[in-house]
Scaffold this active site. Structure first.
Site, PDB file in Angstrom:
ATOM      1  N   ASP A   2      10.664   4.060   5.761  1.00 47.61           N
ATOM      2  CA  ASP A   2      10.504   2.691   6.254  1.00 47.61           C
ATOM      3  C   ASP A   2      11.544   2.440   7.331  1.00 47.61           C
ATOM      4  O   ASP A   2      12.697   2.864   7.195  1.00 47.61           O
ATOM      5  CB  ASP A   2      10.667   1.670   5.115  1.00 47.61           C
ATOM      6  CG  ASP A   2       9.963   0.368   5.447  1.00 47.61           C
ATOM      7  OD1 ASP A   2       8.931   0.058   4.822  1.00 47.61           O
ATOM      8  OD2 ASP A   2      10.438  -0.337   6.369  1.00 47.61           O
TER       9      ASP A   2
ATOM     10  N   ARG B 250      -6.033  -3.579  -5.232  1.00 45.62           N
ATOM     11  CA  ARG B 250      -5.832  -5.027  -5.309  1.00 45.62           C
ATOM     12  C   ARG B 250      -4.403  -5.283  -5.706  1.00 45.62           C
ATOM     13  O   ARG B 250      -3.872  -4.586  -6.583  1.00 45.62           O
ATOM     14  CB  ARG B 250      -6.720  -5.647  -6.406  1.00 45.62           C
ATOM     15  CG  ARG B 250      -8.195  -5.590  -6.156  1.00 45.62           C
ATOM     16  CD  ARG B 250      -8.940  -5.807  -7.475  1.00 45.62           C
ATOM     17  NE  ARG B 250      -8.581  -4.807  -8.465  1.00 45.62           N
ATOM     18  CZ  ARG B 250      -8.769  -4.929  -9.769  1.00 45.62           C
ATOM     19  NH1 ARG B 250      -9.292  -6.019 -10.269  1.00 45.62           N
ATOM     20  NH2 ARG B 250      -8.423  -3.963 -10.607  1.00 45.62           N
TER      21      ARG B 250
ATOM     22  N   GLU C 276      -7.509   2.285   1.919  1.00 51.02           N
ATOM     23  CA  GLU C 276      -7.033   1.989   0.572  1.00 51.02           C
ATOM     24  C   GLU C 276      -7.719   0.726   0.052  1.00 51.02           C
ATOM     25  O   GLU C 276      -7.862  -0.235   0.775  1.00 51.02           O
ATOM     26  CB  GLU C 276      -5.507   1.787   0.622  1.00 51.02           C
ATOM     27  CG  GLU C 276      -4.881   1.527  -0.711  1.00 51.02           C
ATOM     28  CD  GLU C 276      -5.372   2.515  -1.750  1.00 51.02           C
ATOM     29  OE1 GLU C 276      -5.131   3.714  -1.599  1.00 51.02           O
ATOM     30  OE2 GLU C 276      -6.027   2.087  -2.733  1.00 51.02           O
TER      31      GLU C 276
ATOM     32  N   GLY D  51      -7.896 -16.123  -0.949  1.00 54.21           N
ATOM     33  CA  GLY D  51      -6.766 -16.093  -0.015  1.00 54.21           C
ATOM     34  C   GLY D  51      -6.136 -14.721  -0.048  1.00 54.21           C
ATOM     35  O   GLY D  51      -6.808 -13.727  -0.335  1.00 54.21           O
TER      36      GLY D  51
ATOM     37  N   GLY E  59     -14.061 -21.048  -7.537  1.00 53.57           N
ATOM     38  CA  GLY E  59     -12.712 -21.615  -7.549  1.00 53.57           C
ATOM     39  C   GLY E  59     -12.415 -22.348  -6.264  1.00 53.57           C
ATOM     40  O   GLY E  59     -13.341 -22.791  -5.571  1.00 53.57           O
TER      41      GLY E  59
ATOM     42  N   CYS F 141      -5.322 -10.027   2.552  1.00 49.35           N
ATOM     43  CA  CYS F 141      -6.418  -9.139   2.977  1.00 49.35           C
ATOM     44  C   CYS F 141      -7.695  -9.860   3.370  1.00 49.35           C
ATOM     45  O   CYS F 141      -8.139  -9.753   4.507  1.00 49.35           O
ATOM     46  CB  CYS F 141      -6.715  -8.128   1.879  1.00 49.35           C
ATOM     47  SG  CYS F 141      -5.385  -6.942   1.678  1.00 49.35           S
TER      48      CYS F 141
ATOM     49  N   PHE G 275     -16.078 -10.680  -9.182  1.00 51.02           N
ATOM     50  CA  PHE G 275     -16.005 -11.440  -7.920  1.00 51.02           C
ATOM     51  C   PHE G 275     -17.072 -12.530  -7.822  1.00 51.02           C
ATOM     52  O   PHE G 275     -17.494 -12.906  -6.754  1.00 51.02           O
ATOM     53  CB  PHE G 275     -16.014 -10.494  -6.699  1.00 51.02           C
ATOM     54  CG  PHE G 275     -14.659  -9.882  -6.510  1.00 51.02           C
ATOM     55  CD1 PHE G 275     -14.216  -8.890  -7.368  1.00 51.02           C
ATOM     56  CD2 PHE G 275     -13.806 -10.337  -5.530  1.00 51.02           C
ATOM     57  CE1 PHE G 275     -12.940  -8.361  -7.250  1.00 51.02           C
ATOM     58  CE2 PHE G 275     -12.524  -9.811  -5.401  1.00 51.02           C
ATOM     59  CZ  PHE G 275     -12.097  -8.822  -6.266  1.00 51.02           C
ATOM     60  N   LEU G 276     -17.474 -13.013  -9.006  1.00 50.19           N
ATOM     61  CA  LEU G 276     -18.364 -14.175  -9.049  1.00 50.19           C
ATOM     62  C   LEU G 276     -17.669 -15.325  -9.771  1.00 50.19           C
ATOM     63  O   LEU G 276     -18.313 -16.090 -10.492  1.00 50.19           O
ATOM     64  CB  LEU G 276     -19.680 -13.830  -9.747  1.00 50.19           C
ATOM     65  CG  LEU G 276     -20.723 -13.032  -8.951  1.00 50.19           C
ATOM     66  CD1 LEU G 276     -21.983 -12.805  -9.778  1.00 50.19           C
ATOM     67  CD2 LEU G 276     -21.089 -13.724  -7.630  1.00 50.19           C
TER      68      LEU G 276
ATOM     69  N   VAL H  73       0.833  -1.202   0.000  1.00 46.82           N
ATOM     70  CA  VAL H  73       0.000   0.000   0.000  1.00 46.82           C
ATOM     71  C   VAL H  73       0.871   1.258   0.000  1.00 46.82           C
ATOM     72  O   VAL H  73       0.696   2.156  -0.824  1.00 46.82           O
ATOM     73  CB  VAL H  73      -0.962  -0.012   1.218  1.00 46.82           C
ATOM     74  CG1 VAL H  73      -1.671   1.335   1.358  1.00 46.82           C
ATOM     75  CG2 VAL H  73      -1.991  -1.118   1.056  1.00 46.82           C
TER      76      VAL H  73
HETATM   77  C1  UDX Z   1      -8.496  -7.335  -1.915  1.00 49.49           C
HETATM   78  C2  UDX Z   1      -9.550  -6.283  -2.332  1.00 49.49           C
HETATM   79  O1  UDX Z   1     -10.035  -6.593  -3.642  1.00 49.49           O
HETATM   80  C3  UDX Z   1      -8.954  -4.894  -2.284  1.00 49.49           C
HETATM   81  O2  UDX Z   1      -9.955  -3.934  -2.596  1.00 49.49           O
HETATM   82  C4  UDX Z   1      -8.415  -4.658  -0.881  1.00 49.49           C
HETATM   83  O3  UDX Z   1      -7.866  -3.388  -0.745  1.00 49.49           O
HETATM   84  C5  UDX Z   1      -7.391  -5.711  -0.518  1.00 49.49           C
HETATM   85  O4  UDX Z   1      -7.994  -7.005  -0.628  1.00 49.49           O
HETATM   86  P1  UDX Z   1      -6.416  -8.535  -3.075  1.00 49.49           P
HETATM   87  O5  UDX Z   1      -6.313  -9.352  -1.816  1.00 49.49           O
HETATM   88  O6  UDX Z   1      -5.192  -7.927  -3.646  1.00 49.49           O
HETATM   89  O7  UDX Z   1      -7.456  -7.333  -2.880  1.00 49.49           O
HETATM   90  O8  UDX Z   1      -7.021  -9.494  -4.195  1.00 49.49           O
HETATM   91  P2  UDX Z   1      -8.415  -9.767  -4.922  1.00 49.49           P
HETATM   92  O9  UDX Z   1      -8.250  -9.512  -6.362  1.00 49.49           O
HETATM   93  O10 UDX Z   1      -9.528  -9.105  -4.240  1.00 49.49           O
HETATM   94  O11 UDX Z   1      -8.515 -11.371  -4.723  1.00 49.49           O
HETATM   95  C6  UDX Z   1      -8.565 -11.945  -3.425  1.00 49.49           C
HETATM   96  C7  UDX Z   1      -8.750 -13.444  -3.521  1.00 49.49           C
HETATM   97  O12 UDX Z   1     -10.052 -13.768  -4.006  1.00 49.49           O
HETATM   98  C8  UDX Z   1      -7.785 -14.183  -4.435  1.00 49.49           C
HETATM   99  O13 UDX Z   1      -7.357 -15.368  -3.790  1.00 49.49           O
HETATM  100  C9  UDX Z   1      -8.604 -14.507  -5.668  1.00 49.49           C
HETATM  101  O14 UDX Z   1      -8.155 -15.660  -6.331  1.00 49.49           O
HETATM  102  C10 UDX Z   1      -9.968 -14.726  -5.054  1.00 49.49           C
HETATM  103  N1  UDX Z   1     -11.088 -14.480  -5.993  1.00 49.49           N
HETATM  104  C11 UDX Z   1     -11.300 -13.236  -6.489  1.00 49.49           C
HETATM  105  C12 UDX Z   1     -11.946 -15.531  -6.343  1.00 49.49           C
HETATM  106  O15 UDX Z   1     -11.775 -16.678  -5.894  1.00 49.49           O
HETATM  107  N2  UDX Z   1     -12.982 -15.263  -7.189  1.00 49.49           N
HETATM  108  C13 UDX Z   1     -13.235 -14.038  -7.688  1.00 49.49           C
HETATM  109  O16 UDX Z   1     -14.208 -13.880  -8.434  1.00 49.49           O
HETATM  110  C14 UDX Z   1     -12.368 -12.975  -7.346  1.00 49.49           C
END
Ligand code: UDX
Length: 429
Positions: free
Chosen positions: A30, A154, A151, A257, A253, A260, A249-250, A11
């Site tokens: 840092d 992703r 923030e 993980g 899988g 976050c 996000f649909l 971030v």
């Molecule tokens: C997430 C949020 O999206 C972001 O807004 C926040 O600030 C930090 O956390 P990030 O952890 O970088 O971001 O990844 P993201 O793209 O959200 O994916 C998270 C996890 O969900 C991954 O393991 C991904 O494989 C999984 N995922 C995502 C799915 O299984 N299916 C989906 O449709 C989308």
């Protein structure tokens, strides 16, 4: 504007760099002197598409610099962003010690009015605690404002998310810092919403938990699809065309993980508990996520029967595509489960192999994805890297003892794969 960012993790580093890119003068602080040295020498400690070029460009332009001194960072700017880690503790609550220490350090170095902005993901009411701490440790007794500015970037798309944000959330206790915050974000042309601090802090946890919920929802639907012969991708597309739902996000899988979602979900459940509410819905989101992995492993063991003495090729180690991050990666979890069952693993990831080596031992790391299948009894897709769609399927099919693929990310088309002679098992199809 002159801006300071404390903490050069995902971030902090990306935020500082993007602030510099739009014309601000940014110093990134840092406490890890070795990391600062790497950054000062032009190195980037993380893989993030587009970041290295942007750092180099802005350092060369004199708008971005690095230091290990918080005092220097505080002296050089009027707006100081805190972007240090807030790691999980064993009971699911958040370790606030980094934030607390930085708040004390900032307080000790302040000699005139400052705006202290919290960017780290924190439990609701942290703003009040930070303000109390600064007041207590500021010997100069100068005025200051604390702001919450969560923030939403992703990993893997951090630069893009930062440069083109959907929204900017600014939580304040009083109007004084609003003008400066608007000035910081004006070049990004995004809607800015001004709230109270508690709401801003809640927006972050509520958003991430909702996205995790969305993923668990489609994963639960995928179970039903498998039981009834429906196709989860078609269901997701049909649902997603409803603008109130949306397709993103649909993707079903092997579960979510990363650093976050799992952490933020646990923290939000804990925060709710401490506020007197049992957030059972989110506990179920966690259960569904854990079951999704169990179900996938079962699919593999039911097909291959005994894993002892079998070799499995695994494509993907990072928690998602476009990153080298393997923290809380479902792919690593999967590998460890397969190893425990006695399987021998040949693994590959486009960017994550270096970091995986530290946590995943006793496997063979293969540099070329097309070599992974050699001598294997099955191939598994564990991460949604686009690169894997370019796999030489004919070569892989011939290299396997039996052409079996377990696709944990639905990267390939089931009918196509069957036409090509594969025994193909995916999620919810
Ligand atoms: C997430 C949020 O999206 C972001 O807004 C926040 O600030 C930090 O956390 P990030 O952890 O970088 O971001 O990844 P993201 O793209 O959200 O994916 C998270 C996890 O969900 C991954 O393991 C991904 O494989 C999984 N995922 C995502 C799915 O299984 N299916 C989906 O449709 C989308």
């Amino acid at each position: 504007m002159k801006l300071t960012i404390i903490g050069t993790g995902y971030v902090g580093l990306v935020t500082g760099t993007c602030f510099a890119e739009v014309g601000h003068h940014v110093v990134c602080v840092d406490s890890d002197a070795a990391k600062v040295k790497v950054l000062q020498g032009g190195g980037i400690p993380i893989y993030e598409p587009g970041l290295a070029e942007l750092v180099q460009k802005n350092v060369a332009a004199g708008r971005l610099s690095f230091t290990a001194s918080t005092t220097e960072g505080v002296e050089r700017s009027d707006v100081i962003f805190i972007a240090v880690p807030t790691p999980p503790q064993p009971d699911g609550s958040v370790d606030m010690s980094f934030i607390e220490r930085v708040a004390r350090e900032i307080a000790g170095a302040m000699t005139d009015y400052k705006i202290i902005v919290d960017k780290s993901t924190v439990p609701v009411r942290t703003g009040d605690k930070v303000a109390e701490t600064i007041k207590r440790y500021c010997k100069a007794k100068v005025e200051f404002d604390v702001v919450s500015n969560p923030e939403f970037l992703r990993e893997g798309f951090a630069v893009e998310d930062l440069m083109k944000p959907d929204r900017i959330v600014v939580g304040v206790r009083a109007p004084r810092p609003v003008a400066a915050m608007k000035q910081v974000y004006e070049p990004f042309n995004a809607p800015i919403i001004i709230t109270d601090i508690n709401s801003a802090e809640l927006i972050k946890h509520a958003s991430n938990s909702f996205l995790a919920l969305k993923i668990s929802y489609i994963n639960a639907v995928s179970v039903l699809c498998e039981a009834t012969g429906a196709n989860v991708q078609e269901v997701a597309t049909g649902m997603g065309l409803d603008e109130r739902i949306g397709r993103r996000f649909l993707n079903a899988g092997i579960g979510f993980g990363g650093s976050c979602f799992p952490k933020d979900l646990s923290a939000f459940i804990k925060i709710s508990e401490q506020s007197g509410y049992d957030f059972r819905l989110l506990k179920e989101v966690q259960h569904i996520n854990a079951e999704q992995m169990e179900r996938f492993v079962k699919k593999i063991t039911e097909t291959l029967w005994v894993l002892k003495g079998k070799t499995i090729g695994v494509l993907g180690l990072t928690f998602k595509q476009n990153t080298d991050d393997v923290r809380s990666s479902p792919a690593i979890d999967l590998c460890q489960r397969l190893l425990k069952e006695g399987a021998t693993l040949r693994v590959h990831d486009p960017k994550g192999m270096d970091k995986a080596r530290a946590v995943l031992l006793d496997v063979t790391y293969v540099e070329d994805m097309n070599e992974v299948a050699a001598g294997c009894d099955a191939l598994v897709v564990a991460t949604e890297w686009d690169e894997f769609k370019q796999l030489d399927l004919e070569r892989a099919r011939k290299a396997l003892t039996h052409p079996i693929m377990f696709d944990g990310r639905n990267l390939f088309e089931a009918q196509e794969m069957e036409k090509l002679g594969w025994i193909y098992k995916s999620i919810g199809r």
